[in-house]
Design an enzyme around this catalytic site. Structure first.
Site, PDB file in Angstrom:
ATOM      1  N   LYS A 191       0.847  -1.200   0.000  1.00  0.00           N
ATOM      2  CA  LYS A 191       0.000   0.000   0.000  1.00  0.00           C
ATOM      3  C   LYS A 191       0.879   1.244   0.000  1.00  0.00           C
ATOM      4  O   LYS A 191       1.607   1.491   0.957  1.00  0.00           O
ATOM      5  CB  LYS A 191      -0.899   0.058   1.231  1.00  0.00           C
ATOM      6  CG  LYS A 191      -1.905   1.207   1.117  1.00  0.00           C
ATOM      7  CD  LYS A 191      -2.585   1.552   2.422  1.00  0.00           C
ATOM      8  CE  LYS A 191      -1.837   2.598   3.212  1.00  0.00           C
ATOM      9  NZ  LYS A 191      -1.806   3.920   2.595  1.00  0.00           N
ATOM     10  N   SER A 244       5.557   6.673  10.633  1.00  0.00           N
ATOM     11  CA  SER A 244       5.744   7.332  11.922  1.00  0.00           C
ATOM     12  C   SER A 244       5.891   6.298  13.050  1.00  0.00           C
ATOM     13  O   SER A 244       5.367   5.180  12.959  1.00  0.00           O
ATOM     14  CB  SER A 244       4.549   8.228  12.214  1.00  0.00           C
ATOM     15  OG  SER A 244       3.371   7.452  12.239  1.00  0.00           O
ATOM     16  N   GLU A 265      10.543   0.640  10.163  1.00  0.00           N
ATOM     17  CA  GLU A 265      11.510   1.717   9.915  1.00  0.00           C
ATOM     18  C   GLU A 265      10.758   2.999  10.211  1.00  0.00           C
ATOM     19  O   GLU A 265       9.879   3.394   9.443  1.00  0.00           O
ATOM     20  CB  GLU A 265      11.987   1.626   8.463  1.00  0.00           C
ATOM     21  CG  GLU A 265      13.306   2.312   8.233  1.00  0.00           C
ATOM     22  CD  GLU A 265      13.142   3.776   7.930  1.00  0.00           C
ATOM     23  OE1 GLU A 265      13.138   4.584   8.900  1.00  0.00           O
ATOM     24  OE2 GLU A 265      13.019   4.121   6.762  1.00  0.00           O
ATOM     25  N   CYS A 299      13.297  10.660   7.102  1.00  0.00           N
ATOM     26  CA  CYS A 299      13.325  10.064   8.446  1.00  0.00           C
ATOM     27  C   CYS A 299      14.702  10.227   9.098  1.00  0.00           C
ATOM     28  O   CYS A 299      14.811  10.380  10.303  1.00  0.00           O
ATOM     29  CB  CYS A 299      12.922   8.607   8.393  1.00  0.00           C
ATOM     30  SG  CYS A 299      13.792   7.677   7.136  1.00  0.00           S
TER      31      CYS A 299
END
Ligand code: NDP
Length: 801
Positions: A191, A244, A265, A299
């Protein structure tokens, strides 16, 4: 001044726009409306949401919001495809991956333009970084597929992998997930993020065109609910998630007890440390890449500048000057540095955070100049005058906002760098290689860049420590994350062990053999309550209660302390103080483990008798196996180490194997000595300190062990022993933020509890889920537990004069 002189003065660029025509033509060819890609076919669009170009606010396409039924169809297709896909030879699968890599290269400009239109990132980045890395990942993993059976013998794919990715590197995150999954023989349901589905859909076309068997890759678009439907689907065998930390924790809870593989991750707040001897101009350019690459929506963005006080003023002045030359503008313009943020909601989030930070005393600096029209543009921001507690220092902003602090000594730099719940990446600038390589291992992060930043490569693992998640993508570790041991499938359910002598059956038996008198001082058992062992000292339980230890006939053979939350707290504190064990030489750890084996062997008869007294079984074999296991891991201590990768950049990446930190171990009920040692030995060999909860039914062989530990030079606090109710103590350990990882041997129900409770600091867990792991088996003498006791940190070191 003539015109040329003026141009030199201003260094102004003319516009250099990239054409959107081909991307628009591709969107038009789909009527700007997309269904899912399931079982090699496009579904009819269902209920849709709009996908906009954040730079222009114009709608690009309507995307179908996937339902649970859509996910179910995709999982069914992937399950069916798994049988034949996993049965192909690695070479055959490798050829498909190679074909995908070639096709992506052929369409690279279309991918880059579409990515920029959908996400808002500068074309310079999507063209020169994202898409080339995507192709590189497929090439690299084509090679892994070919060599899999040699390099990972006795490993099998999971089955159907559910993959959920974010919007910041849409196609790159897809490649990081799909390439290794397919190489290993898994099939996938992926997705993309709601904001950025388009390149995943173009990728689906590549799968069609390269003739990838239907059902091997399924793309289901949608929002968070679609992701949750993937996570919760019972026929998904592994979840790989990037996003997140908040959603990562939800997924950890949702998958607890399911046996699904999981890699996470998550977010970061990565330090960017500049020492006074750094090449300052290079460090400034590095910083531009660290925090303003992809508008800071990265990130591993170097979002916390830590600069040595002696150069702080000069550095900040240069930085402000450089910020004033950064161009914010149309992402399709090839000379733009900062494009559009992904969506207005992200801009609002960032502005809210800045307001909070300002209220807490932060000073915000932005360069002069106007922003282009549009709701998704922000200037580069520098934040100063902050304390470590300021929201802008503590929270992941995920925008073009750099927070600056200073430090005086290397020790202070390390302390500030590690003062975060995250641990994804770090950057160190210093011309002194000794200093840089001294600091790199001290930083709790999965990736460390020395004199460079944001380097990525398929051959080099990437992933976090602490609340930045677990599992790696890329490199050998990333490949291994899509494989599991073949023998795991054959594990049977473990027989239920009646473990608690405090239970109904044990209650009367407990009192009876002790009933020599009501006054415990009258009993000859006075000195027979085995103490706990905390910080190198024998310790009485905080509760002031003890627990009987019975033999199989119910006769009392001894007593142990009934440990509670406070005993665990003390043990964890002792284990944290002892963490210098992790930096002791591997040779030293090996010697101590050998010594431990030798001393246990010396007392084998005594230990065998004690085992017999508790279990009724001849303990000699168990002691011998325990000694052998200590020998095995003593041998591993200085051999299970890292690798040096040679990525296609002027750098080497040292993949360093590091311990996890403080490891909680709840040992199995049966084989009480071997069960504990089989888990303790690899943990110690790799440099972890431990809090060990022995078998609650037969704990005495482990409480006896403290004498052996003491005579074997095991430093205080490296092994702490807390006796008591296994499940209660496991829960306390799972919830404790000072525990970095937890291994639990016990029932399926309690294993699920442990995994659920682990979300406080996202500690890594290994649980037996009520399955019969025979820890005497030699398969547990090697990398199975060594891998689980360690994590890999990749340190990038550039070269070239
Ligand atoms: P999320 O973690 O919310 O989203 C990541 C992916 O997970 C998306 O595909 C999202 O779908 C999906 N998702 C959301 N909720 C669930 C759920 N309950 N179960 C399963 N899947 C779910 O990140 P956001 O995109 O909303 O970004 C929010 C913040 O997260 C950012 O500001 C940033 O701080 C951080 N982040 C970190 C990233 C990283 O690489 N470490 C990447 C992206 C974000 P959908 O987007 O369609 O809602």
């Amino acid at each position: 001044m003539n015109k040329i002189a003026q141009i030199f003065q201003s260094l102004d660029y003319g516009p250099a726009p990239e054409g959107p025509d081909q991307a628009n033509a591709w969107l038009d060819s789909h009527g700007r409306k997309f269904g899912h890609f399931i079982d090699g076919k496009w579904t009819k669009p269902g209920k849709t949401f709009a996908s906009d170009n954040p730079a222009t606010s114009q709608k690009l396409a309507d995307i179908t919001d996937g339902t649970a039924e859509d996910v179910d169809k995709a999982v069914k297709a992937a399950s069916t495809a798994f049988k034949s896909w996993s049965a192909l030879s690695g070479y055959e699968r490798g050829k498909y991956l190679y074909a995908i890599a070639r096709a992506i290269q052929k369409q690279s400009r279309l991918f880059a333009v579409l990515e920029t239109m959908d996400n808002g990132k500068p074309i310079r980045e999507s063209r020169d970084v994202d898409i080339p890395l995507v192709a590189r990942h497929f090439y690299h993993h084509a090679g892994w597929a070919t060599h899999l059976s040699r390099e990972f013998p006795d490993a099998v794919p999971y089955g159907v992998c559910g993959q959920i990715i974010p919007w910041n590197f849409p196609l790159l995150m897809l490649a990081w997930k799909i390439a290794p999954a397919l190489a290993a023989g898994n099939t996938v349901v992926l997705k993309p993020a709601e904001f950025t589905s388009l390149t995943a859909l173009l990728f689906a076309e590549i799968c069609e065109r390269t003739g990838l068997p239907k059902g091997v890759v399924n793309i289901v678009t949608g929002e968070g609910d679609t992701g949750a439907a993937i996570v919760n689907h019972p026929d998904i065998d592994k979840i790989a998630f990037t996003g997140s930390t908040e959603v990562g924790k939800i997924i950890r809870q949702a998958t607890a007890g399911s046996g699904k593989g999981l890699s996470l991750e998550l977010g970061g707040k990565s330090p960017y440390i500049v020492f006074e001897d750094a090449d300052i101009d290079s460090a400034i350019e590095g910083l531009v890449d660290a925090i303003w690459f992809n508008q800071g929506q990265v990130c591993c963005a170097g979002s916390r500048l830590l600069v040595q006080e002696s150069i702080e003023e000069r550095f900040i002045a240069k930085l402000k000057k450089r910020m004033s030359t950064l161009r914010v503008g149309d992402p399709l313009d090839k000379s733009v540095d900062i494009g559009a943020l992904v969506a207005p909601i992200q801009v609002e989030r960032i502005k809210d955070l800045m307001q909070r930070g300002t209220k807490e005393g932060a000073i915000i600096y932005e360069p002069d100049g106007d922003l282009p029209n549009g709701t998704c543009f922000l200037k580069p921001v520098l934040v100063t005058n902050v304390s470590p507690a300021n929201t802008l220092v503590a929270e992941e902003i995920f925008g073009p906002v750099l927070v600056a602090m200073s430090f005086r000594t290397p020790e202070e730099a390390v302390a500030l760098a590690n003062n975060t719940k995250y641990g994804l990446a770090a950057t160190i600038w210093s011309e002194n290689i000794n200093l840089a390589l001294d600091i790199a291992p001290k930083i709790k992060a999965g990736v460390v860049w020395i004199n460079g930043t944001n380097n990525f490569d398929a051959a080099v693992g990437f992933g976090g420590y602490k609340e930045s998640g677990f599992g790696r993508e890329g490199g050998r570790e990333g490949m291994g994350a899509y494989l599991k041991p073949a023998w795991e499938k054959g594990l049977k359910t473990a027989p239920v062990v009646k473990s608690s002598p405090h239970g109904e059956a044990g209650a009367s038996a407990t009192l009876e053999p002790r009933g020599r008198g009501t006054n415990p001082l009258d009993t000859p058992h006075l000195d027979q309550t085995a103490k706990m062992y905390i910080g190198g000292k024998q310790a009485r339980p905080d509760s002031g209660y003890s627990r009987p230890v019975l033999d199989p006939s119910g006769k009392l053979v001894g007593e142990v302390g009934d440990g509670n939350r406070k005993d665990i707290r003390n043990a964890v504190e002792a284990a944290r103080i002892a963490l210098s064990w992790s930096t002791s030489a591997a040779h030293t750890r090996a010697q101590i483990l050998y010594f431990l084996a030798e001393n246990l062997d010396y007392r084998r008869d005594e230990f065998a008798a004690r085992l017999k007294a508790q279990t009724g079984e001849d303990g000699a074999e168990e002691v011998a196996l325990s000694v052998e296991r200590l020998f095995a891991f003593a041998g591993w201590a200085d051999k299970y180490d890292g690798a040096v990768h040679n990525p296609p950049l002027r750098a080497v990446a040292a993949a360093m194997v590091e311990p996890l930190g403080v490891l909680g171990i709840v040992a199995p009920q049966s084989r009480p000595l071997l069960g504990a040692i089989a888990l303790l030995a690899p943990a110690l060999a790799m440099g972890n300190t431990t809090v060990l909860v022995p078998s609650e039914r037969s704990p005495l062989s482990v409480t006896d062990l403290y004498q052996v530990l003491e005579t074997s030079d095991v430093p205080s606090g490296v092994v702490n022993i807390v006796t008591g109710d296994s499940v209660t103590l496991a829960k306390t350990l799972a919830e404790h933020d000072g525990i970095d990882a937890l291994w639990f041997a016990g029932s399926a129900e309690a294993s699920a509890m442990v995994e659920k409770a682990s979300i406080t600091n996202l500690k890594q867990t290994w649980t037996t889920r009520g399955l019969a792991y025979d820890l005497a088996d030699r398969r547990f003498e090697g990398d199975y537990f060594l891998g689980k006791a360690t994590q890999v940190k990749n340190v990038w070191i550039p070269y070239g004069a």
